[in-house]
Design an enzyme around this catalytic site. Structure first.
Site, PDB file in Angstrom:
ATOM      1  N   TYR A  53       0.835  -1.210   0.000  1.00  0.00           N
ATOM      2  CA  TYR A  53       0.000   0.000   0.000  1.00  0.00           C
ATOM      3  C   TYR A  53       0.865   1.255   0.000  1.00  0.00           C
ATOM      4  CZ  TYR A  53      -3.952  -3.009   1.391  1.00  0.00           C
ATOM      5  OH  TYR A  53      -4.924  -3.971   1.458  1.00  0.00           O
ATOM      6  N   SER A 235     -13.658  -4.461   1.432  1.00  0.00           N
ATOM      7  CA  SER A 235     -14.688  -3.869   0.556  1.00  0.00           C
ATOM      8  C   SER A 235     -16.104  -4.187   1.035  1.00  0.00           C
ATOM      9  CB  SER A 235     -14.506  -4.320  -0.897  1.00  0.00           C
ATOM     10  OG  SER A 235     -13.338  -3.789  -1.449  1.00  0.00           O
ATOM     11  N   GLY A 240     -17.703   1.319  -2.552  1.00  0.00           N
ATOM     12  CA  GLY A 240     -18.492   2.548  -2.599  1.00  0.00           C
ATOM     13  C   GLY A 240     -19.831   2.425  -3.269  1.00  0.00           C
TER      14      GLY A 240
END
Length: 346
Positions: A53, A235, A240
């Site tokens: 990341y 997730s 989203g």
């Protein structure tokens, strides 16, 4: 914030886990530090990161920056002991070690690098980011073909890695071991070989899981329940889509879709219609869809800890506001009916 046991460990972690994968690209270091402070204030003591990341973009130049941001917070705050810290070693095809597969050699190199960047002496949960042999995760389930796998090679790999993990635990550099993007067969093999070797057992598996992505619901759910392997659900808001912000074809500035148009293969021709079904259920029951989606994860009949990501403090505060929600049976029944009518939108 409710606490739950991580696997069979003595670690009690918050029911929500703070994700960090945008820290260093979409989210600045200062904002990342604000998120840690606010999460701890809200009772969230579990942080997940990875040597690979940040993402969006995910590349060699950025790799390790998120761990550095967390390490700088530890150094500044002196609150390392207030956090249960999880990170991951990147697998085959990574851009950190020129595509090297996970092995005893690469794990030791990766652990030393993560400890240095995180400015800590120990990692509480060390995870394999994806299996060497491949995976059906990230939409590869549609054409998954395990026929090229060599069982003997896989077993030898697991023995090699578990030996390295055993040594790192003995040295006090890691406490516990987890998987990510794994299958039921793979997880059981890790468990069986670890038991035979007296090596660290699998305590968690970090796989994608949400109202829109429910591959975990059968064989892995049974495994999680019977073997006390916690699902760290990444997730849980379906990148989203379950917030409603993409409905009507909207692409908010700075959103994930504004950077990654295909959303890692999730931007199908069905996804907005199916997301709307869940948005309508939330509206019907007077619920915020973000709060409903996370609460649903926490109420599954097997151990689940959703990992949420917040690019901004506003998003974080919104998530924290729903931390105590418990869904009634009427909501759960509507969700079950919606899933049967609209399975696997991507």
């Amino acid at each position: 914030m409710k606490k739950t046991r991580l696997g069979r460990t003595d670690l009690m972690v918050s029911q929500f886990c703070l994700g960090s994968m945008t820290w260093g690209t979409q989210t600045s270091e200062a904002e990342g530090h604000q998120q840690i402070d606010a999460s701890l204030d809200a009772g969230i003591n579990f942080i997940d990161t990875a040597e690979a990341y940040p993402v969006n973009p995910m590349n060699k130049e950025n790799a390790g920056r998120t761990e550095e941001i967390i390490g700088n917070w530890f150094a500044k705050s002196g609150r390392r002991n207030d956090v249960v810290l999880a990170t991951k070693v990147a697998g085959a095809g990574n851009y950190i070690r020129d595509g090297e597969e996970i092995s005893s050699k690469t794990i030791r190199e990766a652990v030393e690098g993560s400890l240095r960047r995180l400015q800590t002496d120990v990692i509480d949960l060390y995870q394999l980011h994806w299996p060497n042999r491949g995976s059906y995760m990230f939409r590869q389930n549609w054409s998954y073909d395990p026929s090229g796998q060599d069982r003997a090679v896989t077993v030898a790999h697991m023995e090699d890695v578990l030996g390295a993990l055993q040594g790192l635990v003995a040295e006090g550099k890691i406490r516990h071991f987890g998987l990510s993007n794994e299958s039921a067969w793979g997880t059981m093999m890790w468990l069986q070989i670890a038991e035979r070797m007296g090596a660290p057992r699998v305590q968690s598996i970090q796989n994608e899981y949400s109202l829109l992505c429910r591959l975990y619901d059968t064989d892995l759910a049974e495994l999680g329940h019977n073997e006390d392997v916690s699902l760290l659900a990444f997730s849980p808001l379906a990148v989203g889509f379950l917030t409603g912000k993409y409905q009507g074809g909207k692409i908010p500035e700075g959103s994930r879709m504004s950077i990654n148009e295909k959303m890692g293969g999730r931007a199908s021709d069905r996804v907005l219609d199916v997301a709307q079904v869940y948005l309508d259920i939330a509206a019907k029951h007077g619920l915020d869809p973000v709060h409903m989606s996370l609460a649903w994860c926490c109420q599954r009949p097997f151990p689940v800890i959703p990992i949420f990501g917040a690019t901004t403090m506003d998003q974080l505060n919104h998530i924290i506001a729903g931390k105590g929600l418990v869904l009634g049976q009427d909501v759960l029944d509507d969700i079950t009916a919606a899933h049967k009518a609209n399975p696997m939108p991507y």
